[in-house]
Design an enzyme around this catalytic site. Structure first.
Site, PDB file in Angstrom:
ATOM      1  N   CYS A  80     -12.530  39.869  -1.107  1.00  0.00           N
ATOM      2  CA  CYS A  80     -12.868  40.070  -2.527  1.00  0.00           C
ATOM      3  C   CYS A  80     -12.205  39.010  -3.402  1.00  0.00           C
ATOM      4  O   CYS A  80     -12.634  37.859  -3.367  1.00  0.00           O
ATOM      5  CB  CYS A  80     -12.522  41.504  -2.924  1.00  0.00           C
ATOM      6  SG  CYS A  80     -13.393  42.030  -4.400  1.00  0.00           S
ATOM      7  N   HIS A 175     -13.883  45.245   1.155  1.00  0.00           N
ATOM      8  CA  HIS A 175     -12.476  45.515   1.501  1.00  0.00           C
ATOM      9  C   HIS A 175     -12.328  46.322   2.787  1.00  0.00           C
ATOM     10  O   HIS A 175     -12.063  47.531   2.715  1.00  0.00           O
ATOM     11  CB  HIS A 175     -11.830  46.339   0.379  1.00  0.00           C
ATOM     12  CG  HIS A 175     -11.697  45.650  -0.925  1.00  0.00           C
ATOM     13  ND1 HIS A 175     -10.616  44.852  -1.240  1.00  0.00           N
ATOM     14  CD2 HIS A 175     -12.488  45.650  -2.013  1.00  0.00           C
ATOM     15  CE1 HIS A 175     -10.756  44.387  -2.473  1.00  0.00           C
ATOM     16  NE2 HIS A 175     -11.884  44.863  -2.957  1.00  0.00           N
ATOM     17  N   GLU A 177      -9.843  46.514   4.561  1.00  0.00           N
ATOM     18  CA  GLU A 177      -8.456  47.013   4.606  1.00  0.00           C
ATOM     19  C   GLU A 177      -8.308  48.396   3.974  1.00  0.00           C
ATOM     20  O   GLU A 177      -7.321  49.071   4.216  1.00  0.00           O
ATOM     21  CB  GLU A 177      -7.496  46.008   3.942  1.00  0.00           C
ATOM     22  CG  GLU A 177      -7.569  45.887   2.425  1.00  0.00           C
ATOM     23  CD  GLU A 177      -8.719  45.011   1.906  1.00  0.00           C
ATOM     24  OE1 GLU A 177      -9.601  44.614   2.696  1.00  0.00           O
ATOM     25  OE2 GLU A 177      -8.721  44.735   0.685  1.00  0.00           O
TER      26      GLU A 177
HETATM   27  N1  GLN Z   1     -13.083  41.072  -9.779  1.00  0.00           N
HETATM   28  C1  GLN Z   1     -11.885  40.674  -9.102  1.00  0.00           C
HETATM   29  C2  GLN Z   1     -11.581  39.203  -9.329  1.00  0.00           C
HETATM   30  O1  GLN Z   1     -12.175  38.554 -10.092  1.00  0.00           O
HETATM   31  C3  GLN Z   1     -11.976  40.952  -7.623  1.00  0.00           C
HETATM   32  C4  GLN Z   1     -11.920  42.442  -7.384  1.00  0.00           C
HETATM   33  C5  GLN Z   1     -11.333  42.816  -6.076  1.00  0.00           C
HETATM   34  O2  GLN Z   1     -10.618  42.053  -5.416  1.00  0.00           O
HETATM   35  N2  GLN Z   1     -11.582  44.053  -5.703  1.00  0.00           N
HETATM   36  O3  GLN Z   1     -10.704  38.674  -8.698  1.00  0.00           O
END
Ligand code: GLN
Length: 195
Positions: A80, A175, A177
């Site tokens: 992410c 994710h 994890e």
């Molecule tokens: N929107 C977040 C960002 O810009 C990422 C969100 C996440 O890691 N769950 O980093």
């Protein structure tokens, strides 16, 4: 000998990655300083807020060492926000947002908009086989462009790319994890052992 891997511990869901990697038998180190980075054989960039991790990495003098380590072939897995940080280009970042880069993709930050903050879905990931991955997306990015040498590991049903691999670099928009899905972390540890 267990492999020694690091989790970049400036912000984000560090604990979840540490738990997962520890369960898989790795020796895990929290990485906040260049000396810590140079002692690990692989690095996880956690989920969190990419613009914050970017700023902190520059404040802590970690941006250049991480860029150099990636260029030297360090295996890295980003989830992410971590995928955003690993991308060569980001769109819809905050003003001045930078990435470590290495992965030849363009990632759109917060690609699902404010209407769809988070969602869960089953993903077919041919590299992992059965069963499908139960994927949790939280204000997730998308890979909107990828260069040659970048393998798509998973797409949503409509074809949008949510997991990629390029050599020893792995990135997922979701994710594993947080759901107990171990197979992406196993792929990362395989890359570490092969490096
Ligand atoms: N929107 C977040 C960002 O810009 C990422 C969100 C996440 O890691 N769950 O980093």
């Amino acid at each position: 000998m267990p492999v020694k891997v690091g989790v970049l511990a400036l912000q984000g869901d560090v604990r979840e990655h540490v738990g997962m990697l520890t369960r898989l038998g790795a020796d895990v180190l929290l990485v906040r300083r260049p000396e810590e980075l140079s002692s690990v054989q692989g690095l996880v960039l956690p989920g969190g807020e990419s613009s914050v991790i970017d700023k902190l990495s520059r404040a802590f003098g970690m941006q250049q060492p991480i860029r150099a380590a990636i260029a030297a072939g360090l295996p890295v897995y980003g989830t992410c926000a971590g995928l955003i940080l690993l991308a060569d280009r980001v769109t819809d970042g905050i003003a001045g947002q930078e990435t470590f880069g290495g992965l030849a993709v363009t990632v759109r930050r917060n690609a699902f908009g404010s209407q769809v903050d988070s969602f869960e879905t089953e993903l077919m990931v041919p590299t992992l086989g059965e069963p499908p991955v139960h994927a949790v997306f939280i204000r997730a990015p998308l890979v909107v462009d990828s260069g040659p040498g970048v393998e798509t590991l998973a797409t949503l049903a409509d074809g949008r790319i949510v997991a990629v691999r390029q050599g020893l670099l792995l990135g997922t928009a979701f994710h594993p994890e947080v759901t107990g899905e171990t197979r992406f972390h196993e792929l990362f540890l395989d890359a570490v052992r092969s490096a």
